[in-house]
Enzyme design. Structure first.
Site, PDB file in Angstrom:
ATOM      1  N   ARG A  25      12.760 -23.192  21.599  1.00  0.00           N
ATOM      2  CA  ARG A  25      12.887 -22.083  22.561  1.00  0.00           C
ATOM      3  C   ARG A  25      13.845 -22.412  23.709  1.00  0.00           C
ATOM      4  O   ARG A  25      14.407 -21.509  24.319  1.00  0.00           O
ATOM      5  CB  ARG A  25      11.503 -21.679  23.083  1.00  0.00           C
ATOM      6  CG  ARG A  25      10.700 -20.880  22.042  1.00  0.00           C
ATOM      7  CD  ARG A  25       9.266 -20.720  22.462  1.00  0.00           C
ATOM      8  NE  ARG A  25       8.514 -19.797  21.619  1.00  0.00           N
ATOM      9  CZ  ARG A  25       7.191 -19.682  21.667  1.00  0.00           C
ATOM     10  NH1 ARG A  25       6.494 -20.433  22.503  1.00  0.00           N
ATOM     11  NH2 ARG A  25       6.565 -18.826  20.878  1.00  0.00           N
TER      12      ARG A  25
ATOM     13  N   HIS B   7       7.031 -17.954  16.346  1.00  0.00           N
ATOM     14  CA  HIS B   7       5.586 -18.039  16.587  1.00  0.00           C
ATOM     15  C   HIS B   7       5.065 -19.326  15.974  1.00  0.00           C
ATOM     16  O   HIS B   7       5.515 -19.739  14.902  1.00  0.00           O
ATOM     17  CB  HIS B   7       4.869 -16.847  15.920  1.00  0.00           C
ATOM     18  CG  HIS B   7       3.376 -17.043  15.861  1.00  0.00           C
ATOM     19  ND1 HIS B   7       2.542 -16.693  16.887  1.00  0.00           N
ATOM     20  CD2 HIS B   7       2.589 -17.615  14.908  1.00  0.00           C
ATOM     21  CE1 HIS B   7       1.294 -17.023  16.563  1.00  0.00           C
ATOM     22  NE2 HIS B   7       1.298 -17.579  15.368  1.00  0.00           N
TER      23      HIS B   7
HETATM   24  N1  UDP Z   1       4.866 -12.614  25.418  1.00  0.00           N
HETATM   25  C1  UDP Z   1       5.529 -11.699  26.218  1.00  0.00           C
HETATM   26  N2  UDP Z   1       5.297 -11.705  27.557  1.00  0.00           N
HETATM   27  C2  UDP Z   1       4.425 -12.590  28.144  1.00  0.00           C
HETATM   28  C3  UDP Z   1       3.743 -13.507  27.327  1.00  0.00           C
HETATM   29  C4  UDP Z   1       3.986 -13.490  25.972  1.00  0.00           C
HETATM   30  O1  UDP Z   1       6.336 -10.908  25.726  1.00  0.00           O
HETATM   31  O2  UDP Z   1       4.252 -12.545  29.365  1.00  0.00           O
HETATM   32  C5  UDP Z   1       5.134 -12.626  23.975  1.00  0.00           C
HETATM   33  C6  UDP Z   1       5.987 -13.820  23.576  1.00  0.00           C
HETATM   34  O3  UDP Z   1       6.871 -13.412  22.550  1.00  0.00           O
HETATM   35  C7  UDP Z   1       4.955 -14.776  23.035  1.00  0.00           C
HETATM   36  C8  UDP Z   1       3.979 -13.825  22.375  1.00  0.00           C
HETATM   37  O4  UDP Z   1       3.919 -12.722  23.262  1.00  0.00           O
HETATM   38  O5  UDP Z   1       5.512 -15.716  22.126  1.00  0.00           O
HETATM   39  C9  UDP Z   1       2.602 -14.365  22.146  1.00  0.00           C
HETATM   40  O6  UDP Z   1       2.089 -14.824  23.372  1.00  0.00           O
HETATM   41  P1  UDP Z   1       1.302 -16.219  23.469  1.00  0.00           P
HETATM   42  O7  UDP Z   1       0.665 -16.295  24.804  1.00  0.00           O
HETATM   43  O8  UDP Z   1       0.436 -16.378  22.256  1.00  0.00           O
HETATM   44  O9  UDP Z   1       2.507 -17.287  23.438  1.00  0.00           O
HETATM   45  P2  UDP Z   1       2.953 -18.327  22.305  1.00  0.00           P
HETATM   46  O10 UDP Z   1       1.698 -18.811  21.630  1.00  0.00           O
HETATM   47  O11 UDP Z   1       3.863 -17.583  21.366  1.00  0.00           O
HETATM   48  O12 UDP Z   1       3.680 -19.413  23.030  1.00  0.00           O
HETATM   49 MG    MG Z   2       0.231 -17.685  20.720  1.00  0.00          MG
END
Ligand code: UDP
Ligand code: MG
Length: 171
Positions: A105, A118
């Site tokens: 990322r 993901h």
């Molecule tokens: N996401 C977003 N805004 C936020 C937090 C998350 O658009 O403030 C999106 C982002 O693409 C993220 C996904 O939602 O990867 C899933 O969120 P999660 O907290 O599970 O993060 P991850 O596990 O992907 O790091």
């Molecule tokens: Mg997640």
């Protein structure tokens, strides 16, 4: 000790569109993880709502589902010692701005809502996600000769089970 782990990794539509599929798969291959499942598909909105059900009360849930549905994804299962935790380290932080150099990322994206990949955040969510995305017969059980050079012993090493464990989407 047979404590090999499995994780679910998906290259999201933005990663696919930017031509990052090869680069991302390469990182998991180079690390030494063992690929046991891979498919290219466009998931339905209902399916993606289920996949992200833990986030249903977050303000970005609807836009996240829409973005995930906007194009095809590459869904994968990788196996190996500590692959869930190490996979998350390889991904970097949820927000690319907080991600360290050398992570996917940090190297390939800019905004949290377009963070290209993901990865399961725990062994339990990995089991649930693998069960949701893959049928048992879509996971391939085979021995990679490279494992003899990646692992010094049996600990955490892909076991080449007589049959792969069954993953349940019922969580
Ligand atoms: N996401 C977003 N805004 C936020 C937090 C998350 O658009 O403030 C999106 C982002 O693409 C993220 C996904 O939602 O990867 C899933 O969120 P999660 O907290 O599970 O993060 P991850 O596990 O992907 O790091
Ligand atoms: Mg997640």
């Amino acid at each position: 000790m047979a404590n090999s782990e499995f994780t679910f990794i998906a290259i999201t539509p933005d990663g696919v569109q930017q031509g990052l599929v090869g680069d991302i798969i390469k990182r998991f291959e180079q690390k030494g993880f063992h690929l046991v499942g891979l498919k290219f598909m466009r998931a339905s909105e209902n399916f993606l709502k289920e996949h992200h059900i833990d986030l249903k009360d977050r303000p970005f849930y609807a836009s996240l589902v829409k973005y995930m549905h906007s194009g095809p994804v590459v869904a994968m299962v990788w196996e190996g010692l500590n692959v869930v935790k190490t996979g998350r380290v390889m991904l970097g932080e949820t927000n690319p701005v907080d991600s360290k150099p050398g992570t996917i990322r940090e190297d390939f994206c800019i905004q949290v809502g377009r963070n290209i990949i993901h990865g399961s955040d725990s062994v339990e969510s990995a089991e649930k996600e693998i069960g949701l995305w893959f049928l048992p017969e879509e996971l391939v059980n085979y021995k990679s000769s490279a494992q003899d050079w990646i692992y010094e012993g049996q600990e955490g090493r892909p076991q080449n089970f007589p049959a792969l464990p069954r993953f349940s989407s019922k969580g």
